[in-house]
Structure formats: C-alpha cells, structure tokens
Enzyme design. Structure first.
Site, PDB file in Angstrom:
ATOM      1  N   THR A  39       0.816  -1.214   0.000  1.00 35.19           N
ATOM      2  CA  THR A  39       0.000   0.000   0.000  1.00 35.19           C
ATOM      3  C   THR A  39       0.851   1.266   0.000  1.00 35.19           C
ATOM      4  O   THR A  39       0.333   2.369  -0.189  1.00 35.19           O
ATOM      5  CB  THR A  39      -0.933   0.020   1.219  1.00 35.19           C
ATOM      6  OG1 THR A  39      -0.154  -0.183   2.407  1.00 35.19           O
ATOM      7  CG2 THR A  39      -1.969  -1.100   1.129  1.00 35.19           C
ATOM      8  N   HIS A  44       6.600   0.418   7.688  1.00 36.87           N
ATOM      9  CA  HIS A  44       6.862   1.309   8.815  1.00 36.87           C
ATOM     10  C   HIS A  44       6.983   0.481  10.093  1.00 36.87           C
ATOM     11  O   HIS A  44       6.896  -0.759  10.059  1.00 36.87           O
ATOM     12  CB  HIS A  44       5.770   2.375   8.937  1.00 36.87           C
ATOM     13  CG  HIS A  44       4.369   1.825   8.961  1.00 36.87           C
ATOM     14  ND1 HIS A  44       3.846   1.155  10.042  1.00 36.87           N
ATOM     15  CD2 HIS A  44       3.376   1.836   8.026  1.00 36.87           C
ATOM     16  CE1 HIS A  44       2.609   0.787   9.795  1.00 36.87           C
ATOM     17  NE2 HIS A  44       2.290   1.184   8.570  1.00 36.87           N
ATOM     18  N   HIS A  47       4.915  -2.527  11.101  1.00 38.22           N
ATOM     19  CA  HIS A  47       5.132  -3.836  10.481  1.00 38.22           C
ATOM     20  C   HIS A  47       6.247  -4.634  11.177  1.00 38.22           C
ATOM     21  O   HIS A  47       6.432  -5.813  10.868  1.00 38.22           O
ATOM     22  CB  HIS A  47       5.534  -3.672   9.004  1.00 38.22           C
ATOM     23  CG  HIS A  47       4.458  -3.098   8.139  1.00 38.22           C
ATOM     24  ND1 HIS A  47       4.470  -1.798   7.688  1.00 38.22           N
ATOM     25  CD2 HIS A  47       3.320  -3.650   7.645  1.00 38.22           C
ATOM     26  CE1 HIS A  47       3.402  -1.575   6.944  1.00 38.22           C
ATOM     27  NE2 HIS A  47       2.683  -2.671   6.905  1.00 38.22           N
ATOM     28  N   LYS A  81     -11.912  -0.893   8.462  1.00 37.40           N
ATOM     29  CA  LYS A  81     -11.778   0.460   7.920  1.00 37.40           C
ATOM     30  C   LYS A  81     -13.175   1.062   7.764  1.00 37.40           C
ATOM     31  O   LYS A  81     -14.142   0.369   7.480  1.00 37.40           O
ATOM     32  CB  LYS A  81     -11.077   0.441   6.562  1.00 37.40           C
ATOM     33  CG  LYS A  81      -9.728  -0.294   6.566  1.00 37.40           C
ATOM     34  CD  LYS A  81      -8.709   0.392   7.445  1.00 37.40           C
ATOM     35  CE  LYS A  81      -7.372  -0.340   7.416  1.00 37.40           C
ATOM     36  NZ  LYS A  81      -6.397   0.257   8.311  1.00 37.40           N
ATOM     37  N   ARG A  85     -10.800   1.441   0.558  1.00 35.59           N
ATOM     38  CA  ARG A  85      -9.456   1.871   0.192  1.00 35.59           C
ATOM     39  C   ARG A  85      -9.479   2.434  -1.226  1.00 35.59           C
ATOM     40  O   ARG A  85     -10.231   1.960  -2.072  1.00 35.59           O
ATOM     41  CB  ARG A  85      -8.484   0.691   0.227  1.00 35.59           C
ATOM     42  CG  ARG A  85      -8.184   0.149   1.614  1.00 35.59           C
ATOM     43  CD  ARG A  85      -7.196  -0.992   1.484  1.00 35.59           C
ATOM     44  NE  ARG A  85      -6.939  -1.644   2.750  1.00 35.59           N
ATOM     45  CZ  ARG A  85      -5.950  -1.326   3.580  1.00 35.59           C
ATOM     46  NH1 ARG A  85      -5.157  -0.333   3.266  1.00 35.59           N
ATOM     47  NH2 ARG A  85      -5.775  -1.982   4.705  1.00 35.59           N
ATOM     48  N   GLN A 166      -7.306 -14.188   0.354  1.00 36.22           N
ATOM     49  CA  GLN A 166      -6.277 -14.507   1.342  1.00 36.22           C
ATOM     50  C   GLN A 166      -6.352 -15.977   1.745  1.00 36.22           C
ATOM     51  O   GLN A 166      -5.327 -16.616   1.974  1.00 36.22           O
ATOM     52  CB  GLN A 166      -6.408 -13.605   2.565  1.00 36.22           C
ATOM     53  CG  GLN A 166      -5.258 -13.810   3.564  1.00 36.22           C
ATOM     54  CD  GLN A 166      -5.214 -12.725   4.620  1.00 36.22           C
ATOM     55  OE1 GLN A 166      -5.564 -11.580   4.375  1.00 36.22           O
ATOM     56  NE2 GLN A 166      -4.775 -13.095   5.822  1.00 36.22           N
ATOM     57  N   ASP A 187      -6.295  -8.170  14.092  1.00 36.84           N
ATOM     58  CA  ASP A 187      -7.378  -7.751  13.216  1.00 36.84           C
ATOM     59  C   ASP A 187      -7.512  -8.649  11.988  1.00 36.84           C
ATOM     60  O   ASP A 187      -8.435  -8.491  11.190  1.00 36.84           O
ATOM     61  CB  ASP A 187      -7.184  -6.293  12.780  1.00 36.84           C
ATOM     62  CG  ASP A 187      -5.867  -6.072  12.042  1.00 36.84           C
ATOM     63  OD1 ASP A 187      -4.963  -6.928  12.154  1.00 36.84           O
ATOM     64  OD2 ASP A 187      -5.747  -5.042  11.358  1.00 36.84           O
ATOM     65  N   LYS A 225      -2.449   4.343  19.361  1.00 34.11           N
ATOM     66  CA  LYS A 225      -1.822   3.581  18.293  1.00 34.11           C
ATOM     67  C   LYS A 225      -0.323   3.813  18.276  1.00 34.11           C
ATOM     68  O   LYS A 225       0.158   4.933  18.420  1.00 34.11           O
ATOM     69  CB  LYS A 225      -2.434   3.973  16.946  1.00 34.11           C
ATOM     70  CG  LYS A 225      -2.034   3.048  15.808  1.00 34.11           C
ATOM     71  CD  LYS A 225      -2.816   3.371  14.550  1.00 34.11           C
ATOM     72  CE  LYS A 225      -2.461   2.412  13.423  1.00 34.11           C
ATOM     73  NZ  LYS A 225      -3.231   2.689  12.192  1.00 34.11           N
ATOM     74  N   LYS A 228       3.064   6.212  15.290  1.00 40.64           N
ATOM     75  CA  LYS A 228       2.781   7.527  14.736  1.00 40.64           C
ATOM     76  C   LYS A 228       3.395   8.594  15.635  1.00 40.64           C
ATOM     77  O   LYS A 228       3.418   8.472  16.855  1.00 40.64           O
ATOM     78  CB  LYS A 228       1.273   7.766  14.632  1.00 40.64           C
ATOM     79  CG  LYS A 228       0.555   6.812  13.680  1.00 40.64           C
ATOM     80  CD  LYS A 228       0.780   7.197  12.243  1.00 40.64           C
ATOM     81  CE  LYS A 228      -0.086   6.345  11.307  1.00 40.64           C
ATOM     82  NZ  LYS A 228       0.106   6.705   9.901  1.00 40.64           N
ATOM     83  N   THR A 229       3.899   9.661  15.018  1.00 40.96           N
ATOM     84  CA  THR A 229       4.392  10.803  15.770  1.00 40.96           C
ATOM     85  C   THR A 229       3.714  12.053  15.219  1.00 40.96           C
ATOM     86  O   THR A 229       2.948  11.985  14.273  1.00 40.96           O
ATOM     87  CB  THR A 229       5.917  10.951  15.626  1.00 40.96           C
ATOM     88  OG1 THR A 229       6.215  11.318  14.265  1.00 40.96           O
ATOM     89  CG2 THR A 229       6.632   9.656  15.967  1.00 40.96           C
TER      90      THR A 229
END
Length: 413
Positions: A39, A44, A47, A81, A85, A166, A187, A225, A228-229
């Site tokens: 994606t 990041h 993962h 979601k 997407r 999948q 998830d 979460k 993230k920053t």
C-alpha cells in the site's frame, strides 16, 4: 524451548487455532508465512512485529515466507476500515512491491519471497467463482467481524472478496510450499480462519495441518496507536525516516512502553531482559532499556554501520559538538533536522519563525540576549541579518542551533 513457549513468555500470542499443529509444524520444519500488502513504497514500524515474528520462526527451524501481495494489494483489505481503500494503479503497485521486497531482503536474511499475483493473476473471474467461491457460504462470510462491521457503512463486493483471496493464498502455499502456519495481527483473525477452514474443506478436516496465529496489536501503554508521531509515520526506509530519527524514536519511549517493546521486538532472552529492567530501575536516568531497544532495532533494520552513525550523531546533537563531526556525518545530521527553503533576500528572523525555531521576533530577541541561538556555529547577536549576509556551509545550507540540542536547517534557493 518450543516456538509456542517462546511466543507465550513474550506475550506474542493473541489467538491460535490449534497449538498441537503448531508444534507439529515446528517438528517437521514446515513453512510459515505472513503477508505484506504494497500500500506504500516502504514498510513502517507498525510492520516490525510481523517482520520479527518471521525471524523468530526461522530461528526455530521453520522456512519463513514473506508474501508481498501484488494481487491482494489491487483489492484492499476491508478489516475495520470506515471506508473503501483507494485503488492504486498497476504502476504504483509494482513500484511499491519492488521497494518492499528490496527492503525486506535487506532486513531478513534467508527468507523466501512470494507474490500472490503469480497465482491469483492467472484466475479468470469464472474460474475463481467455480474453484474458490463455491466453497464459501455467504452467511459464513457475513459473520466475519471485519465484514460485519462494514455492512452498515457500506462494503463493495471487491473488498468483500478479500478474505477469499487470502484464504486461497494460504491454500496455495500449503499445497505447494509445505506452509502450515499463517501469521497475522489480531485484526486478521477472520482472514486467517477463512484460510484454515478453506484448507480443511479441501484436504479434509481429519487431515488438515493448517494453523493460524495472531499477535496482539502493538499499542502504547495509554492505549494509543503505536508508530505515529506528530510528524507522521516512522518508516523503515531511511530516505523517509532518517536512521538518526529512527534511533531516537526508540530511545524516547517511556519506561513502561520500552519494557513491553523489548520483549515484543528484540531477540534478548528472558534472563537478559530481566537484568536490563533491573539495571534500569537502579539507574533510571541512564535509560538502559531504551538504549538496548534503540540499538537492537536500529541494527536489525539498518545494520551496525548505520547504528554507529546514529550513536555518533546522538552524541554530537546532545553534547553540542555537531560541527566537530566529519563532513559525511554532518550531512547525515542535516537530513534529520527540520528544514525549509529560503531566498537570499529574506530576513533571518522571518526564516527562523518559518522553520519554527522561534515563535516570534520577541522570542528571538530573548534568545539573542541569552546567546542561545547560533547559525553555522556563530552566535547570533542581532536580529536584522539577511540570509545573504550569512556564509552558507555545504554550498547552500545554514544550520541553526537553538539552546543545547535543537537544530534546524535553512536551504538557500
């Protein structure tokens, strides 16, 4: 110790379909896989849990397979979601796929890579519906949490079909690569059980050896979460997140979070972690756990040489000796700083406000009065300088230092 015991003491099992099958797969040195949808053109830190899980299984004798979803990436996983997407172009997917494969190969040695487009792309719609779709009952699919939560807000047939794709991935690897284990985040439980159920329907419930294992989502102690920053995601690609900033991200974790993350994300054993935590409690200011976490993960993702550079940069930034570093390290340091482009006729004061080194000219005057702000290692003594009045370094750079350890870059255009 078995892989099951290893994962249990680390708190890395959220759900598992069958423990006995997992132990049998370990005994037979079967394959294990997890998927990464392309994606973006980089993975990041979110993962990392799964990447490290592949390495753990490999260390216990499994054949590790990283499946980069060139096929499923064209569809998009609906899992929880709120909306659909945005579908990517084939060109962007190929670029992302190649980047992620290269990235994973540089991080994990000895892992086999697969692209599910190699088999999913061979299906015609009629063939897929006949060979795969007929084995999935609609009521079964509607009971999947990732699908059920989206029914009320809207779910296209495209994303509705993702779990079947999948499931077929797992079946394909099960038949062709002796892959008995699929890994996923919590998830992904619905997708994993679709795979184990589909394999059971194809080979027989009394013969199947397929097992699904999910791991907990990586959250901070406050439940927010992870990864993230304020400036965005922490990427594994050093061109998107510098190695120094990657290292600092881990070094700046709280005590509670770092003590969890060092179990989840490193290869220190149980006794080593207990000793680290005990040492940290006796000397909390030295941040032993955070340093061990930062060093382990920076080395794992970027290698020892880049880790050494990050540590040298840290020393330079925090001891105020950045200009004593060699040119190549200063250039690396510049990549880690907040920066903006400026023109020669602009005032330095306006540029400092724009780069957020100061909030206002009044605040700038306070820093000047206390000799707490400098440019290219020269203390700033007046506020009416123009960019043109300053001799840049490295052709077109002005390095601003505020206080003891805050740095900014002005790039002259």
């Amino acid at each position: 110790m078995s892989i099951l015991k290893e994962l249990q003491w680390r708190g890395l099992i959220k759900q598992i379909t069958n423990e006995e099958r997992l132990l049998k797969a370990e005994k037979n040195h079967s394959a294990v896989y997890c998927g990464f949808d392309p994606t973006a053109d980089s993975l990041h830190v979110g993962h990392l849990m799964m990447i490290i899980m592949l390495k753990r299984f490999s260390d216990f004798g499994f054949k590790a397979i990283a499946l980069v979803g060139g096929g499923t990436g064209m569809i998009g996983d609906p899992s929880f979601k709120s909306d659909e997407r945005q579908l990517q172009t084939n060109e962007q997917l190929l670029k992302n796929f190649n980047s992620i494969e290269k990235q994973l190969k540089s991080i994990i040695k000895g892992v086999e890579f697969k692209n599910n487009k190699d088999w999913l792309g061979k299906f015609s719609m009629i063939d897929f519906l006949r060979e795969v779709g007929k084995d999935f009952n609609i009521s079964y699919l509607l009971n999947k949490e990732s699908i059920a939560t989206r029914i009320s807000t809207g779910l296209s047939f495209t994303e509705f079909s993702y779990t079947m794709l999948q499931a077929y991935d797992f079946y394909h690897l099960y038949i062709n690569d002796d892959c008995k284990v699929q890994l996923g985040g919590s998830d992904q439980w619905g997708n994993l059980t679709s795979g184990t159920d589909y394999i059971s329907s194809k080979v027989g419930s009394d013969k199947t050896e397929a097992v699904g294992v999910t791991i907990p989502l990586l959250l901070k102690a406050d439940g927010t979460k992870f990864g993230k920053t304020s400036s965005g995601a922490i990427w594994l690609d050093e061109n998107k997140t510098s190695v120094y900033n990657f290292y600092q991200f881990w070094l700046n974790q709280t005590d509670e979070d770092s003590q969890n993350f060092i179990k989840f994300l490193t290869f220190y054993n149980e006794n080593e972690i207990k000793k680290l935590i005990e040492t940290h409690r006796n000397e909390p200011k030295n941040r032993h756990v955070q340093k061990a976490l930062a060093e382990s993960l920076t080395n794992f993702v970027h290698g020892q040489e880049k880790l050494d550079q990050a540590k040298l940069l840290t020393e330079g930034f925090f001891k105020g000796s950045i200009f004593d570093l060699d040119k190549s390290l200063i250039e690396l340091a510049i990549k880690s700083m907040n920066s903006i482009e400026v023109k020669k006729n602009e005032s330095l004061a306006d540029s400092l406000i724009k780069v957020k080194a100061v909030q206002s000219k009044r605040e700038l005057r306070e820093f000047i009065a206390s000799k707490a702000i400098s440019y290219n290692n020269v203390v700033l003594v007046k506020e009416d300088l123009l960019i043109a009045d300053i001799n840049p370094i490295f052709e077109n750079k002005i390095i601003i230092k505020k206080g003891k350890k805050s740095y900014f870059v002005l790039t002259i255009i």
